[in-house]
Design an enzyme around this catalytic site. Structure first.
Site, mmCIF file in Angstrom:
data_model
loop_
_atom_site.group_PDB
_atom_site.id
_atom_site.type_symbol
_atom_site.label_atom_id
_atom_site.label_comp_id
_atom_site.label_asym_id
_atom_site.label_seq_id
_atom_site.Cartn_x
_atom_site.Cartn_y
_atom_site.Cartn_z
ATOM 1 N N GLU A 115 2.213 50.239 -3.860
ATOM 2 C CA GLU A 115 0.871 50.830 -3.875
ATOM 3 C C GLU A 115 0.675 51.756 -5.070
ATOM 4 O O GLU A 115 -0.190 52.638 -5.045
ATOM 5 C CB GLU A 115 0.592 51.590 -2.567
ATOM 6 C CG GLU A 115 0.697 50.771 -1.301
ATOM 7 C CD GLU A 115 -0.392 49.700 -1.137
ATOM 8 O OE1 GLU A 115 -1.278 49.608 -2.020
ATOM 9 O OE2 GLU A 115 -0.333 48.951 -0.146
ATOM 10 N N HIS A 139 0.726 57.958 1.708
ATOM 11 C CA HIS A 139 0.254 56.818 2.502
ATOM 12 C C HIS A 139 1.207 56.614 3.669
ATOM 13 O O HIS A 139 2.413 56.493 3.472
ATOM 14 C CB HIS A 139 0.202 55.559 1.632
ATOM 15 C CG HIS A 139 -0.011 54.296 2.401
ATOM 16 N ND1 HIS A 139 -1.093 54.096 3.234
ATOM 17 C CD2 HIS A 139 0.710 53.154 2.472
ATOM 18 C CE1 HIS A 139 -1.025 52.888 3.783
ATOM 19 N NE2 HIS A 139 0.071 52.288 3.335
ATOM 20 N N HIS A 141 1.646 54.820 7.893
ATOM 21 C CA HIS A 141 1.159 53.880 8.906
ATOM 22 C C HIS A 141 1.047 54.616 10.245
ATOM 23 O O HIS A 141 1.891 54.461 11.127
ATOM 24 C CB HIS A 141 2.097 52.676 8.999
ATOM 25 C CG HIS A 141 2.103 51.828 7.765
ATOM 26 N ND1 HIS A 141 2.931 50.740 7.601
ATOM 27 C CD2 HIS A 141 1.357 51.903 6.633
ATOM 28 C CE1 HIS A 141 2.704 50.179 6.418
ATOM 29 N NE2 HIS A 141 1.760 50.873 5.808
ATOM 30 N N GLU A 169 -9.665 72.675 15.413
ATOM 31 C CA GLU A 169 -9.236 73.021 14.053
ATOM 32 C C GLU A 169 -9.651 71.960 13.024
ATOM 33 O O GLU A 169 -9.666 72.228 11.822
ATOM 34 C CB GLU A 169 -7.718 73.203 14.001
ATOM 35 C CG GLU A 169 -6.958 71.913 14.231
ATOM 36 C CD GLU A 169 -5.462 72.006 13.905
ATOM 37 O OE1 GLU A 169 -4.701 71.285 14.551
ATOM 38 O OE2 GLU A 169 -5.086 72.776 13.020
ATOM 39 N N HIS A 210 -4.422 49.231 8.972
ATOM 40 C CA HIS A 210 -3.258 49.403 8.087
ATOM 41 C C HIS A 210 -2.695 50.828 8.134
ATOM 42 O O HIS A 210 -1.513 50.998 8.412
ATOM 43 C CB HIS A 210 -3.659 49.020 6.652
ATOM 44 C CG HIS A 210 -2.531 49.065 5.677
ATOM 45 N ND1 HIS A 210 -2.408 48.207 4.605
ATOM 46 C CD2 HIS A 210 -1.450 49.885 5.592
ATOM 47 C CE1 HIS A 210 -1.312 48.494 3.926
ATOM 48 N NE2 HIS A 210 -0.714 49.507 4.498
#
Ligand code: 2HA
Ligand code: ZN
Length: 272
Positions: A115, A139, A141, A169, A210
């Site tokens: 990525e 990133h 999952h 919050e 994803h």
């Protein structure tokens, strides 16, 4: 100083392991990158051994000459703490922001994260809009956020409002809201462009079916942001699992009161 003794490297490794322990990084899932400060590059300069230049596949002129610490393509977050020199790499970008070379790590012929285009395009946008203070792109999952992308409309307004409502919050932690990218093929330029467009206004971009991207100034803020959004999603999943509607919730007027006392600006488009 050894490369692994540097504070930014230790912070990176700890964050990767924290993500693993949260259960967000099955197999080789997820990736992390850090835009290294010039003085931090100097701290480890004597440990660097530049390799061959290779194309990034996109152009990020706003990041020309910068160094990044990144997770490796196909590497497991689970192994970062045990084999950092195999799991991680430091890369340098050339003067056009079009080629990179590995200057440390990825010792067994590894490559930077698959990525990398999304990471670099997000860094470029965040560096610009923050005036240079943003340094981390993450990133993961995240299970509950992914689950929600199957049942909620894939709209920024819906995800932002639902996530805000699940924990008081939240609007203070991500007052700008969250963006949503529809399902796209990962790893390429197209999803990188879509994600970095959202990063102009948000610190969080959800990838449908994803995972999530989070951006921040340092490891604590960026991990904390990912954690807060995912925890809020977990509460929503639990709530929806008990019954489809809410008996009571935080109202738009409540959010306006919160914004006033906590000195945050909450866009009215989320207070419908
Ligand atoms: O396997 O998470 O999006 C790494 C990824 C790709
Ligand atoms: Zn992924």
């Amino acid at each position: 100083m050894g490369f692994l003794d540097a504070g930014f490297v230790q912070g990176f490794i700890r964050m990767a392991n924290d993500g693993w322990e949260q259960g967000w990084h099955e197999r080789n899932g997820g990736n992390l990158s850090y835009r290294v400060r010039p003085e931090e590059v100097e701290e480890v300069r004597e440990c660097l051994a530049p390799g061959e230049w290779q194309p990034v596949g996109i152009s990020v002129p706003g990041l020309a000459g910068e160094y990044f610490l990144v997770t490796g393509s196909g590497k497991y977050f689970r192994n970062v703490i045990l084999k950092p020199e195999d799991s991680l790499g430091m890369i340098e970008l050339d003067g056009a922001g079009e080629n990179y070379r590995i200057v440390w790590g990825l010792v067994s012929g590894g490559r930077p994260t698959s990525e990398l285009p999304s990471h670099l395009m997000n860094h470029e946008v965040k560096k610009e809009v923050s005036g240079g203070t943003y340094r981390v792109i993450y990133h993961a999952h995240t299970t509950n956020v992914i689950a929600l992308t199957f049942v909620l409309p894939l709209k920024d307004e819906v995800f932002t409002r639902e996530l805000w409502e699940m924990a008081t919050e939240c609007p203070v932690v991500f007052p700008d809201g969250v963006g949503v990218v529809p399902w796209m093929v990962p790893g390429g330029r197209e999803i990188a462009v879509a994600t970095s467009r959202l990063m102009r206004q948000y610190d969080v971009a959800i990838w449908a079916h994803h995972g999530m991207f989070a951006a921040g100034e340092d490891f604590d803020l960026t991990f904390g942001l990912m954690h807060t959004v995912e925890k809020s999603a977990e509460i929503l999943v639990k709530t929806l699992s008990m019954r489809p509607d809410k008996l009571q919730t935080i109202t738009p007027e409540n959010f306006r009161d919160l914004a006033r006392d906590f000195h945050v600006t909450l866009p009215e488009r989320f207070l419908y």
